[in-house]
Write an enzyme that holds these catalytic residues in place. Structure first.
Site, PDB file in Angstrom:
ATOM      1  N   ARG A   1     -39.120 -12.972  47.730  1.00 26.63           N
ATOM      2  CA  ARG A   1     -37.973 -13.857  47.565  1.00 26.63           C
ATOM      3  C   ARG A   1     -37.136 -13.894  48.845  1.00 26.63           C
ATOM      4  O   ARG A   1     -36.649 -14.918  49.257  1.00 26.63           O
ATOM      5  CB  ARG A   1     -37.097 -13.383  46.396  1.00 26.63           C
ATOM      6  CG  ARG A   1     -37.385 -14.159  45.122  1.00 26.63           C
ATOM      7  CD  ARG A   1     -36.516 -13.667  43.992  1.00 26.63           C
ATOM      8  NE  ARG A   1     -36.659 -12.204  43.857  1.00 26.63           N
ATOM      9  CZ  ARG A   1     -36.255 -11.513  42.801  1.00 26.63           C
ATOM     10  NH1 ARG A   1     -35.672 -12.128  41.802  1.00 26.63           N
ATOM     11  NH2 ARG A   1     -36.420 -10.210  42.732  1.00 26.63           N
TER      12      ARG A   1
ATOM     13  N   LEU B   1     -48.308 -11.126  45.570  1.00 29.78           N
ATOM     14  CA  LEU B   1     -47.042 -11.704  45.117  1.00 29.78           C
ATOM     15  C   LEU B   1     -46.088 -10.569  44.772  1.00 29.78           C
ATOM     16  O   LEU B   1     -46.334  -9.832  43.820  1.00 29.78           O
ATOM     17  CB  LEU B   1     -47.256 -12.589  43.883  1.00 29.78           C
ATOM     18  CG  LEU B   1     -48.403 -13.614  43.933  1.00 29.78           C
ATOM     19  CD1 LEU B   1     -48.432 -14.432  42.633  1.00 29.78           C
ATOM     20  CD2 LEU B   1     -48.262 -14.532  45.143  1.00 29.78           C
ATOM     21  N   GLY B   2     -45.047 -10.396  45.587  1.00 31.84           N
ATOM     22  CA  GLY B   2     -44.086  -9.325  45.315  1.00 31.84           C
ATOM     23  C   GLY B   2     -44.138  -8.261  46.388  1.00 31.84           C
ATOM     24  O   GLY B   2     -45.218  -7.750  46.689  1.00 31.84           O
TER      25      GLY B   2
ATOM     26  N   ALA C   1     -45.226  -3.195  48.491  1.00 33.86           N
ATOM     27  CA  ALA C   1     -45.215  -2.703  49.870  1.00 33.86           C
ATOM     28  C   ALA C   1     -46.258  -1.608  50.057  1.00 33.86           C
ATOM     29  O   ALA C   1     -46.929  -1.535  51.095  1.00 33.86           O
ATOM     30  CB  ALA C   1     -43.820  -2.194  50.233  1.00 33.86           C
TER      31      ALA C   1
ATOM     32  N   VAL D   1     -44.106  -1.125  44.793  1.00 32.79           N
ATOM     33  CA  VAL D   1     -45.560  -1.133  44.572  1.00 32.79           C
ATOM     34  C   VAL D   1     -46.225  -2.108  45.543  1.00 32.79           C
ATOM     35  O   VAL D   1     -47.234  -1.777  46.195  1.00 32.79           O
ATOM     36  CB  VAL D   1     -45.908  -1.499  43.110  1.00 32.79           C
ATOM     37  CG1 VAL D   1     -47.424  -1.487  42.913  1.00 32.79           C
ATOM     38  CG2 VAL D   1     -45.237  -0.547  42.142  1.00 32.79           C
TER      39      VAL D   1
ATOM     40  N   LYS E   1     -46.087  -1.471  26.468  1.00 30.87           N
ATOM     41  CA  LYS E   1     -47.325  -0.770  26.836  1.00 30.87           C
ATOM     42  C   LYS E   1     -48.207  -0.519  25.619  1.00 30.87           C
ATOM     43  O   LYS E   1     -49.432  -0.630  25.687  1.00 30.87           O
ATOM     44  CB  LYS E   1     -46.977   0.525  27.560  1.00 30.87           C
ATOM     45  CG  LYS E   1     -46.387   0.266  28.956  1.00 30.87           C
ATOM     46  CD  LYS E   1     -45.778   1.505  29.557  1.00 30.87           C
ATOM     47  CE  LYS E   1     -45.259   1.245  30.972  1.00 30.87           C
ATOM     48  NZ  LYS E   1     -44.379   2.334  31.448  1.00 30.87           N
TER      49      LYS E   1
END
Lengths: 442, 442
Positions: B48, B12-13, B19, B17, B206
């Site tokens: 998207r 997802l995405g 790719a 990162v 973080k």
């Protein structure tokens, strides 16, 4: 307080790491049980001498000299005896009786690793060894798991605290090797017989383990090229510092293609080398360890910490214990050691590095040209030459002026460099080859 | 070539990162399959915009805009969309459809972590997030596994590359905050809206994740004290350097006992602080990250590497993927997130640190004594005072000489320090409170 079922833990060895493991396990038992979801019951500690003094103390009722019987009742066996035997036999017995095994025994893993991993795989047992390299530093698990989706290109490790302490003292205080070693011995950083450390044998065992893991390939200890720090002098360290380098004993493994044969393989080697002062490894002082990993996708990573010490190493052992115990709780056959890549291990002759050669030469016109041509005749390309302090020595024909030449080369093969140095050494214009040191490309 | 069964991976995405993960997975597929013992089949990448340019490119036939359908056919879902929604909903759908999930989404974990971990635990799914903190640096697994048998006392992290790049440029080249930020933006280290980085919000997310993991306790994002670097000036950085310190934006969490109430708990906070130049964290330059861990038994450890970057972060994601895939091969319900300790999270008022306060004062006899007594009146003990450059400024009664006082304190509470600074600021002998910075005890 929650009631858990107990996992039975047998400890082999009551030295400084073993005593710390026992002490932490007894002290933090409830906390660890909560983390694992099972109680961790220390059922006994096998030692050679029941009455030897130990720090921290181990309760007398836990001690036994009968390691074989102790193993039989254990779910998890922690081997901290060191040495090849009886550690090897006891670990095999533990595996065959169905226990998972945790060991910090680098000598054993480097020598009999494949036999132990195969035995474990056959019965579905796990063998954990985070404490075998880098003491408290988590390096085995990051290589095995975190970087499992990446390709490691090279590892450069400062994995022997004794030699790092010695070289650091020589660098920072101008100490000689002998006096630095004496200090290391006095402070307990060096053994009575320091050969394993300063001869590079300890580092060679560790790099065999790291290389096997990083490259999914069995790297036998015999195939690791090894030089220690016994020949390193105060002058070499001082002149390295002036040139912007520090001397470190590096344990190196990398993927390599032999330039002549075109064979893709792995190189594993230990030697003192010059590294730039600005590199993170140069900032590793005292008896600390660090492992610098170059991976294809991740880029450069460094893992730093205490490379030895009873409590420090015990921390790594207990991390393995929690992993082993969690696996007992969740079940499943575990992960086999990955050696699918089966890359060949290349000899040191396949390695090309830069070199820094220091020569004492007769200070007369034309000497530099003579020497430069000897380098080019052997195919070694000179990157930089510095001529320094001129002094006077007694020659066959009376006193003569000498100069010190420091020659930095481009990357050259071991063979070409050796031939060059042999030729230079025989030249009448050279009065001494003072030192030959590798410069690791960083 | 061995034939394995395939595990179906949904991504997802498709940002930098995503790719990189797709590219490495397609490129190294066979090698990874050998490591795992199963094929890793990328069944699709939800994005998207199907036509957006991507580097590296993702094969067109893998792209889809229908994330929900993609998830339904997956064994393992990798979420790299970022942001809270729809990432949260999609991850919950993935977990409930029986998939393991890997995410690099720090905002989501810091905000909805407990909900996600609980959902995973209920169905026996695993949630991996090595890439959420420290980019390529293995830090989640070492904290979760390697140090699982130890007690973490404190973590100090440089976990935001943008702010480290900016502060490093200010330190090394004397740049102003504005010009350093402009350089960071030009080089792609800072976003168009840099608030999340320089405001300390990214670091706060973080440290909430690290604190929860290290202390086996849920640490909500709202309980993290946060200051950014927006007020840091070139002069502060320069005067810190002269005093032997560098300014770093630190993400800190530690076990702490509140001095007044005696309550044992955890503190999590982000602020710029002075650290000694000799400390390993001071040598972390540019956009690099490092996490320094102080553990009871292991002592000091440091994990160093690239904190961002598409390929670097992809390395951490793929490490998680191999772990998740191995678990699919071996079976077993996996390990639940450990939050058994349930320590209270203490407010910043419970923290005592040393401070360095820089004042512009009127240069006349007795000023130092006046100021020193204001400190002692508020219970803040002064460790050292340096008086430097005297200059002339225009006062109400004409020109007057001023001096700069740099006051180092012993450890003081937030409240005592604030009261002292307020009093000093109102004093007629003080013309300006130039800066107030914490000095982290190291």
């Amino acid at each position: 307080m929650i009631e858990y079922r107990n996992l039975r833990i047998a400890l082999l060895g009551g030295g400084s790491v073993g005593a710390s493991v026992a002490s932490l396990l007894l002290e933090h038992g409830e906390e660890l049980a909560n983390r694992v979801g099972a109680g961790l019951e220390l059922i006994g500690v096998a030692v050679r001498d029941l009455d030897a003094p130990r720090t921290p103390a181990i309760p007398r009722e836990l001690l036994t000299t009968d390691a074989e019987s102790l193993i039989l009742g254990a779910d998890i066996v922690i081997e901290l005896m060191g040495g090849l035997e009886p550690a090897r036999t006891l670990i095999l017995q533990a595996i065959n009786s169905g226990a998972d095994v945790i060991t910090a025994n680098k000598a054993l893993l480097a020598t009999h690793g494949p036999e132990l991993f195969e035995a474990a795989e056959q019965v579905g047992a796990q063998l954990y060894y985070e404490a075998a390299v880098g003491g408290a530093i988590p390096i085995i698990r990051p290589l095995r798991d975190s970087l499992a989706g990446d390709r490691v290109a090279r590892i450069l490790g400062i994995v022997n605290g004794t030699t790092n302490f010695i070289l650091d003292l020589m660098d920072r205080e101008g100490a000689s090797l002998e006096s630095a070693l004496a200090t290391a011995t006095a402070l307990g950083y060096a053994e009575a017989d320091p050969t394993a450390d300063i001869g590079g044998y300890d580092a060679a065992q560790k790099v065999a383990i790291l290389a096997s893991l990083a490259f999914h390939t069995t790297v036998p200890l015999e195939s690791v090229y090894r030089e220690g720090i016994t020949e390193i002098t105060r002058d070499e360290v001082e002149s390295a510092r002036k040139a912007g380098y520090v001397v470190k004993l590096l344990a190196i493994c990398e993927r390599l293609t032999d330039a002549e044969t075109g064979v893709d393989g792995v190189s594993a080697r230990v030697y003192p080398a010059l590294i730039p002062i600005s590199h993170p490894l140069a900032a590793v002082h005292g008896a600390n360890n660090a492992v610098f990993v170059e991976a294809e996708a991740a880029g450069d990573l460094m893992f730093y910490g205490a490379g030895a010490g009873g409590r420090e190493t015990a921390s790594a052992v207990l991390g393995d214990l929690v992993s082993a115990a969690r696996r007992h709780v969740i079940g499943g056959p575990g992960v086999a050691e990955s050696t699918h890549a089966n890359l060949p291990v290349l000899p040191i002759a396949s390695v090309t590095t830069r070199y820094q050669i220091t020569l004492q030469v007769i200070d007369q016109p034309g000497v530099l040209a003579t020497i430069a041509s000897m380098f080019s005749d052997h195919g070694v390309s000179v990157e930089a030459v510095t001529q320094s302090v001129t002094s006077v020595e007694s020659g066959a024909d009376g006193p003569r002026a000498t100069a010190t030449l420091v020659i930095g080369t481009h990357a050259a093969s071991e063979a070409a460099l050796a031939a060059t140095v042999a030729a230079v050494d025989e030249s009448p214009v050279v009065s001494a080859v003072v030192s030959v040191l590798r410069v690791e490309g960083l």
